[in-house]
Design a protein around this motif. Structure first.
Motif, short mmCIF file in Angstrom:
data_model
loop_
_atom_site.label_atom_id
_atom_site.label_comp_id
_atom_site.label_asym_id
_atom_site.label_seq_id
_atom_site.Cartn_x
_atom_site.Cartn_y
_atom_site.Cartn_z
N ALA A 140 0.88 -1.19 0.11
CA ALA A 140 0.01 -0.11 -0.12
C ALA A 140 0.84 1.12 0.04
CB ALA A 140 -0.87 0.11 1.21
N ASN A 141 2.22 1.26 0.62
CA ASN A 141 2.98 2.48 0.88
C ASN A 141 3.69 2.64 -0.67
OD1 ASN A 141 2.38 2.89 3.57
ND2 ASN A 141 4.28 2.03 4.38
N HIS A 142 3.69 1.79 -1.38
CA HIS A 142 4.34 1.94 -2.58
C HIS A 142 3.28 2.75 -3.54
CE1 HIS A 142 8.30 0.13 -3.40
NE2 HIS A 142 8.15 -0.47 -2.30
N PHE A 143 2.22 2.38 -3.42
CA PHE A 143 1.02 3.07 -4.17
C PHE A 143 0.96 4.59 -3.83
CE2 PHE A 143 -0.42 -0.89 -5.78
CZ PHE A 143 -0.47 -0.83 -6.90
N PHE A 144 1.04 4.94 -2.21
CA PHE A 144 0.86 6.17 -1.81
C PHE A 144 1.89 6.90 -2.28
CE2 PHE A 144 -1.82 4.77 1.95
CZ PHE A 144 -2.88 5.25 1.70
N TYR A 145 3.22 6.30 -2.09
CA TYR A 145 4.54 6.94 -2.39
C TYR A 145 4.48 7.41 -3.92
CZ TYR A 145 9.54 7.93 -3.40
OH TYR A 145 10.57 8.45 -3.91
N TYR A 146 4.18 6.50 -4.78
CA TYR A 146 4.21 6.90 -6.16
C TYR A 146 3.23 7.83 -6.53
CZ TYR A 146 8.35 4.25 -7.04
OH TYR A 146 9.54 3.80 -7.08
N ALA A 186 2.77 0.52 -9.43
CA ALA A 186 2.62 2.01 -9.09
C ALA A 186 3.67 2.66 -9.77
CB ALA A 186 2.75 2.07 -7.32
N PRO A 187 4.73 2.52 -9.70
CA PRO A 187 5.62 3.54 -10.64
C PRO A 187 5.13 3.81 -11.98
CG PRO A 187 6.84 1.65 -10.19
CD PRO A 187 5.43 1.53 -9.41
N PHE A 463 13.00 -2.49 4.07
CA PHE A 463 12.66 -1.87 2.72
C PHE A 463 11.69 -0.59 2.95
CE2 PHE A 463 12.84 -6.55 2.22
CZ PHE A 463 13.98 -6.39 1.11
N ASP A 464 11.85 0.23 2.10
CA ASP A 464 11.20 1.33 2.18
C ASP A 464 10.71 2.00 0.76
OD1 ASP A 464 10.50 3.69 4.41
OD2 ASP A 464 11.02 4.84 2.26
N PRO A 465 9.52 2.48 0.42
CA PRO A 465 9.24 2.85 -1.00
C PRO A 465 10.27 3.72 -1.53
CG PRO A 465 7.46 2.83 0.48
CD PRO A 465 8.27 2.73 1.43
N SER A 466 10.50 4.81 -0.76
CA SER A 466 11.47 5.63 -0.97
C SER A 466 12.94 5.36 -1.25
CB SER A 466 11.51 7.09 -0.01
OG SER A 466 11.97 6.56 1.14
N GLY A 478 18.91 -1.82 -13.35
CA GLY A 478 17.73 -0.82 -13.37
C GLY A 478 17.35 -1.19 -11.76
N ARG A 479 16.74 -0.15 -11.36
CA ARG A 479 16.23 0.24 -10.05
C ARG A 479 14.81 0.13 -9.84
NH1 ARG A 479 20.63 -1.74 -9.86
NH2 ARG A 479 22.39 -0.91 -8.79
N GLU A 480 14.27 -0.35 -8.74
CA GLU A 480 12.95 -0.01 -8.39
C GLU A 480 12.81 0.58 -7.08
OE1 GLU A 480 10.25 -3.43 -10.48
OE2 GLU A 480 11.39 -4.37 -8.92
N GLY A 481 11.73 1.45 -6.74
CA GLY A 481 11.61 2.10 -5.41
C GLY A 481 12.39 3.64 -5.78
N GLY A 482 11.75 4.30 -5.01
CA GLY A 482 12.32 5.59 -4.80
C GLY A 482 12.14 6.48 -6.22
#
Ligand code: NAP
Ligand code: MG
Length: 491
Positions: A140-146, A186-187, A463-466, A478-482
């Motif tokens: 859920a936090n990934h959706f909020f973050y992006y 999300a991203p 782990f953290d979405p940012s 390639g990178r995912e997150g942030g």
């Protein structure tokens, strides 16, 4: 789904210091269909293939539901729906409107968090404590973050006029089904792309629940399409000529096949592949904390973690004490019913994966390493594996070089920093690493010399979405997150 697993941890862990009474999570509140179609253009549709396959619970071996097997025609229908939605609605929609949908998906995930967590544990085998406290909130936090970035892309990349790519084909593995779906969708949406996503064959249910949530969110039809199937389905997605971007998380072998397939095409690609992380413990560390970190690093999620700390390097001076404490701690780990809140280690995701892990345990014994397994009694039904330690291993051992993807830890000792850096880097993978020391300067020295995308210091598997995540070498690129995680979805 009201049937409860009787593999209680209290029964399965007679040797642990404390026997807890069973505390299974209730399953009465979850809603599952007997059969799921493909989520294409905003609706669940019957597959063109007319074929379905069963997904079952690895902890009970019982069938949970049937899901559709998408063939090439189904993949084509999903890509067409995504293209249509991209051209007609999503690309034209003001970014702040797109953001509202992504926020809404995040909130609906939070509202249905309990149901998602239980289904994740039933379908995939991971302990409810992890799906409840890690997978679902983080997804859920990934959706909020992006969602927050969707209307701020020009500030994220100043002077660059960022534009979406088009249709993204996203293929994910079985170890974090809902979380990987969130990492990918999300991203992509925040950057203005539309999506066709395929979950893994053994754990498709939370992705299909996410499809229901997406339906409830009112997201325009076709912006996200979720199709189930096997490797062939994934291959058809990769080959489809109207796909602009491929995001794959899975094994290094399949990653290589995908790269060959798209060579010479204009498709953009990110690959998140395997790992064999070094978890490095120096003499100056508080030993009990390090032991907890080691346990978390390799036994978390049954070791089904690409960044698992599966190689332990202990500095010689504390090796005896640390190994003794680690063995004691392993003996208290509760292996059993994923739905029990006391369970530390749940079920291995599939029989196939359990066979693979068991064969590596045999290889380790044959290579001459000393084996230690925790004294727990495994449930009679379901796919379970004892937490396993191999001592006196060396760099040339297969259990040190190859990814096992299970609760198996290979231990080596070291004397100097130079020696441990050399050994830690001497591996085809480069996804993550851990460093345990009281000294900040040592941490900075190690992080600059370890060839790993993520290096944790005095912690593990955080782990953290940012925060961006991704590998070097055979662990992909390639990178995912942030902020980094937006770039692969933008021109
Ligand atoms: P896998 O066999 O590579 O499968 C991953 C996904 O690709 C599944 O959805 C699979 O479908 C699909 N697939 C299989 N063959 C394909 C093909 N030829 N073309 C396109 N797609 C295809 O990996 P897995 O066994 O599920 O997952 C374990 C691996 O994932 C480990 O190596 C682990 O390290 C890696 N992993 C990496 C990360 C990371 O972030 N770096 C994260 C998690 C896992 P089916 O399952 O339906 O066959
Ligand atoms: Mg399953």
């Amino acid at each position: 789904m009201s049937k409860e697993n009787t593999n209680t941890p209290a029964a399965s862990n007679s040797s642990s210091t404390w026997a807890y009474a069973p505390a299974p999570e209730d399953t009465k509140h979850i809603r599952l269909q007997k059969q799921y179609g493909l989520f294409i253009n905003g609706a669940f549709v019957k597959p063109n293939s007319k074929k379905y396959f069963a997904t079952s619970s690895p902890s009970t071996e019982e069938k949970i539901a049937e899901v559709a097997e998408a063939n090439e025609k189904d993949v084509d229908a999903a890509v067409k729906a995504a293209r249509n939605a991209y051209n007609k609605t999503w690309k034209k929609m003001p970014a702040k409107e797109r953001a509202k949908y992504i926020f809404r998906i995040a909130r609906l995930m939070q509202e249905r968090a309990r149901e998602l967590a239980v289904i994740e544990s039933i379908d995939g085998g991971k302990p409810i404590r992890e799906s409840r406290d890690i997978d679902v909130p983080l997804a859920a936090n990934h959706f909020f973050y992006y969602a927050g970035w969707a209307d701020k892309l020009q500030y994220a990349f100043p002077g660059k006029n960022p534009q979406p790519l088009g249709v993204a084909a996203q293929i994910i593995p079985w170890n974090f089904p809902l979380l990987m779906a969130a990492w990918k969708i999300a991203p992509a949406l925040a950057a203005g792309n539309t999506v066709v996503l395929k979950p893994a064959e053994t754990s498709p249910l939370t992705a299909l629940k996410l499809a229901e949530i997406i339906q409830d969110s009112g997201l325009p039809p076709g912006v996200v399409n979720i199709i189930t199937g096997f490797g062939k389905t994934g291959a058809a997605m990769v080959q489809h000529p109207d796909v602009n971007k491929i995001a794959f998380t899975g094994s290094t072998d399949v990653g290589k096949i995908i790269q060959k397939t798209i060579a010479g095409s204009n498709k953009k690609i990110t690959l998140e592949l395997g790992g064999k992380a070094a978890n490095i413990v120096f003499e100056d560390v508080p030993i009990d904390q390090a032991v907890e970190g080691i346990v978390n690093g390799i036994f978390f999620n049954q070791g089904h973690v690409c960044c698992a700390g599966s190689r332990l390097f202990v500095q010689e001076g504390i090796a005896d004490e640390l190994i003794r404490k680690l063995k004691d701690r392993m003996n208290t780990l509760i292996v059993g019913n994923p739905l029990d809140k006391n369970t530390d280690i749940g079920a291995i995701n599939s029989k196939e994966q359990l066979d693979k892990i068991s064969s590596y345990i045999k290889i380790g014994v044959n290579e001459g390493a000393e084996i230690f397994q925790s004294a727990c009694v495994l449930p009679k039904k379901g796919y379970f594996c004892k937490p396993t330690l191999f001592l006196h291993t060396s760099q040339s051992h297969r259990i040190v070089q190859e990814e096992i993807f299970g609760p198996v830890l290979a231990v080596q000792t070291f004397r100097t920093i130079e020696e441990v850096i050399e050994k830690a880097n001497n591996i085809p993978y480069g996804l993550s690493a851990g460093v345990w020391t009281d000294k900040g300067s040592k941490i900075f020295n190690m992080t600059s010399k370890l060839r790993a995308g993520v290096v944790w210091a005095n912690t593990y598997n955080k782990f953290d979405p940012s925060s961006p995540f991704g590998g070097y070498k055979e662990s992909g690129f390639g990178r995912e997150g942030g902020l980094h995680g937006l770039m692969p979805y933008l021109q």
